[in-house]
Design an enzyme around this catalytic site. Structure first.
Site, PDB file in Angstrom:
ATOM      1  N   GLU A 181       0.821  -1.215   0.000  1.00  0.00           N
ATOM      2  CA  GLU A 181       0.000   0.000   0.000  1.00  0.00           C
ATOM      3  C   GLU A 181       0.852   1.261   0.000  1.00  0.00           C
ATOM      4  O   GLU A 181       0.562   2.206  -0.752  1.00  0.00           O
ATOM      5  CB  GLU A 181      -0.932   0.033   1.224  1.00  0.00           C
ATOM      6  CG  GLU A 181      -1.930  -1.113   1.283  1.00  0.00           C
ATOM      7  CD  GLU A 181      -1.382  -2.326   2.021  1.00  0.00           C
ATOM      8  OE1 GLU A 181      -0.174  -2.615   1.881  1.00  0.00           O
ATOM      9  OE2 GLU A 181      -2.152  -2.976   2.740  1.00  0.00           O
TER      10      GLU A 181
ATOM     11  N   THR B 233      10.386 -41.295   1.112  1.00  0.00           N
ATOM     12  CA  THR B 233      10.367 -41.521   2.569  1.00  0.00           C
ATOM     13  C   THR B 233       9.874 -40.270   3.288  1.00  0.00           C
ATOM     14  O   THR B 233       8.987 -40.322   4.139  1.00  0.00           O
ATOM     15  CB  THR B 233      11.786 -41.873   3.078  1.00  0.00           C
ATOM     16  OG1 THR B 233      12.358 -42.818   2.180  1.00  0.00           O
ATOM     17  CG2 THR B 233      11.754 -42.427   4.479  1.00  0.00           C
TER      18      THR B 233
ATOM     19  N   GLY C 205      12.500 -37.293  -0.880  1.00  0.00           N
ATOM     20  CA  GLY C 205      11.976 -38.311  -1.752  1.00  0.00           C
ATOM     21  C   GLY C 205      10.790 -38.995  -1.113  1.00  0.00           C
ATOM     22  O   GLY C 205      10.134 -38.434  -0.249  1.00  0.00           O
TER      23      GLY C 205
HETATM   24  C1  AOF Z   1       0.189  -4.934   4.518  1.00  0.00           C
HETATM   25  N1  AOF Z   1       0.747  -4.819   3.287  1.00  0.00           N
HETATM   26  O1  AOF Z   1       2.162  -5.465   1.699  1.00  0.00           O
HETATM   27  C2  AOF Z   1       2.063  -6.752   3.645  1.00  0.00           C
HETATM   28  C3  AOF Z   1       1.431  -6.887   4.909  1.00  0.00           C
HETATM   29  O2  AOF Z   1       6.997  -6.832  10.101  1.00  0.00           O
HETATM   30  P1  AOF Z   1       6.188  -5.863   9.313  1.00  0.00           P
HETATM   31  O3  AOF Z   1       5.984  -4.554   9.962  1.00  0.00           O
HETATM   32  O4  AOF Z   1       6.658  -5.747   7.881  1.00  0.00           O
HETATM   33  O5  AOF Z   1       4.695  -6.477   9.247  1.00  0.00           O
HETATM   34  C4  AOF Z   1       4.497  -7.761   8.749  1.00  0.00           C
HETATM   35  C5  AOF Z   1       3.026  -8.086   8.766  1.00  0.00           C
HETATM   36  O6  AOF Z   1       2.305  -7.202   7.913  1.00  0.00           O
HETATM   37  C6  AOF Z   1       2.738  -9.482   8.220  1.00  0.00           C
HETATM   38  O7  AOF Z   1       2.773 -10.454   9.229  1.00  0.00           O
HETATM   39  C7  AOF Z   1       1.343  -9.308   7.679  1.00  0.00           C
HETATM   40  O8  AOF Z   1       0.408  -9.378   8.726  1.00  0.00           O
HETATM   41  C8  AOF Z   1       1.354  -7.901   7.147  1.00  0.00           C
HETATM   42  N2  AOF Z   1       1.759  -7.896   5.729  1.00  0.00           N
HETATM   43  N3  AOF Z   1       0.511  -5.981   5.286  1.00  0.00           N
HETATM   44  O9  AOF Z   1      -0.578  -4.073   4.955  1.00  0.00           O
HETATM   45  C9  AOF Z   1       1.674  -5.653   2.821  1.00  0.00           C
HETATM   46  N4  AOF Z   1       3.016  -7.609   3.217  1.00  0.00           N
HETATM   47 ZN    ZN Z   2       1.175  -2.745   5.870  1.00  0.00          ZN
END
Ligand code: AOF
Ligand code: ZN
Length: 368
Positions: A60, A309, A307
């Site tokens: 975003e 297993t 593989g």
């Molecule tokens: C969003 N937009 O593009 C993504 C999100 O460690 P941080 O601050 O980068 O936050 C990671 C968390 O943000 C991740 O666990 C997930 O909940 C969210 N990812 N959120 O608004 C994004 N990649």
């Molecule tokens: Zn975010």
């Protein structure tokens, strides 16, 4: 407020964009965001972005920066609920409010406990119209790695299997080609969309694989290579070890494994994890603790490549979420290594089928 046909079409476009980041954004999901405005009565995508390599910045904030003042009054399409927490970056929900976006269309709520509905609530509190659950099933498949990590504490596991017409997956102690070049290219694509590829020590010793992505233009997208090796039998001469400085290689072993072997591997650039303490019992690598270790590293999408297993051990513990089965028209003949018994697929639903070159590719998802 309900979703329109146009909302669904634009969300489908956002999801396609987001899929391009699979395998690149861990420890975060690959989220996509489109900023759309109506210009002369027609919708125009004024900005688009996907979560950056390594997970930050989020989708975003990148899309909003690209849109600039054009974001005011626009609709944002996001494939996952915007975050509401101060993590490595400030919350995306705040950024959408500050940019003056009028409407946000969301594919799926974020199960991350730091978000879990708060992102959407914050947008609504600020007077933004929010439409939820647009193409949610599709988004849940794309974000399966993130969901498995934050909701179940383990990665999403895709088992890849190649089986001959007579039902074998290989020969004992001998590398045999089963599928054709088109199917092999498809496997490289699956690798590129995974965070890690996992094999057992048996396959490492018999096949001496590289497990890299060797598709033109995608050479930089090799996943982390992981070998489950309880007794540290992986030799320093293995292709995986020799290339460990170029492509990350990790070995998951037990506390009982020889420290001298661990030292040889570490000296070559391999990261060795000891995950199975003696009090867990058994002799092999405990799969649950091994997968928890991968989650700690940030890995959400695992491709299990061998593989038989290891495949059986994962299936027996209901640790396989998805199967990609390639069936070759060729026979291996006597001395074949048995593939999956048909009952192994009993708890899976077939989700797709088609020919890839001369091989049949069928995908299955585990029923929840
Ligand atoms: C969003 N937009 O593009 C993504 C999100 O460690 P941080 O601050 O980068 O936050 C990671 C968390 O943000 C991740 O666990 C997930 O909940 C969210 N990812 N959120 O608004 C994004 N990649
Ligand atoms: Zn975010």
């Amino acid at each position: 407020m309900t979703a329109t046909d146009l909302d669904r079409r634009l969300m489908a476009a956002a999801l396609r964009l987001g899929r391009r980041g699979l395998g690149l954004t861990w420890p975060n999901p690959s989220v996509a965001c489109l900023i759309v405005r109506e210009l002369d009565g027609a919708p125009v995508i004024v900005a688009s972005a996907v979560t950056a390599r390594g997970g930050r910045p989020h989708a975003e904030t990148q899309a909003l920066a690209e849109a600039g003042p054009a974001a005011r009054g626009a609709t944002a399409y996001v494939t996952l609920e915007p975050c509401s927490h101060f993590g490595k970056t400030p919350p995306c929900a705040d950024a959408l409010v500050a940019a003056g976006v009028a409407r946000v269309v969301v594919a799926l709520g974020d199960p991350d406990p730091r978000v879990a509905g708060r992102g959407i609530a914050q947008l609504r509190q600020a007077g933004i119209a929010v439409v939820e659950n647009v193409l949610a099933d599709s988004a849940a498949r794309d974000h399966a790695g993130h969901i498995a990590r934050v909701a179940f504490g383990r990665p999403h596991v895709t088992l890849k299997l190649a089986q001959s017409a007579d039902g074998f997956v290989g020969r004992r102690n001998e590398r045999v080609a089963i599928t054709g070049p088109e199917a092999n290219a498809r496997v490289h694509m699956l690798r590129a969309m995974s965070d890690a590829v996992v094999i057992g020590i048996g396959t490492a010793l018999t096949d001496d694989p590289l497990l890299t992505v060797r598709l033109p233009g995608l050479e930089g997208r090799s996943p982390v290579r992981v070998v489950f090796d309880a007794d540290l039998r992986l030799p320093a001469t293995a292709a995986l070890v020799r290339t460990a400085r170029e492509v990350p290689t990790q070995v998951i072993t037990t506390w009982g494994a020889d420290p001298a072997c661990a030292e040889v591997l570490s000296a070559a650039g391999v990261v060795v994890h000891r995950v199975t303490p003696p009090w867990l019992g058994g002799t092999g690598v405990n799969l649950h603790t091994a997968l928890r270790e991968l989650v700690k590293l940030g890995i959400g999408r695992v491709l299990l490549e061998g593989g038989p297993t290891l495949a059986r051990a994962f299936l027996a513990r209901a640790l396989v979420d998805e199967i990609v089965l390639f069936e070759s028209p060729n026979r291996i003949g006597p001395d074949g290594l048995a593939g999956l018994p048909p009952e192994a697929l009993a708890s899976f639903t077939r989700t797709g089928e088609g020919l890839v070159g001369v091989d049949r590719m069928t995908t299955y998802w585990r029923e929840r």
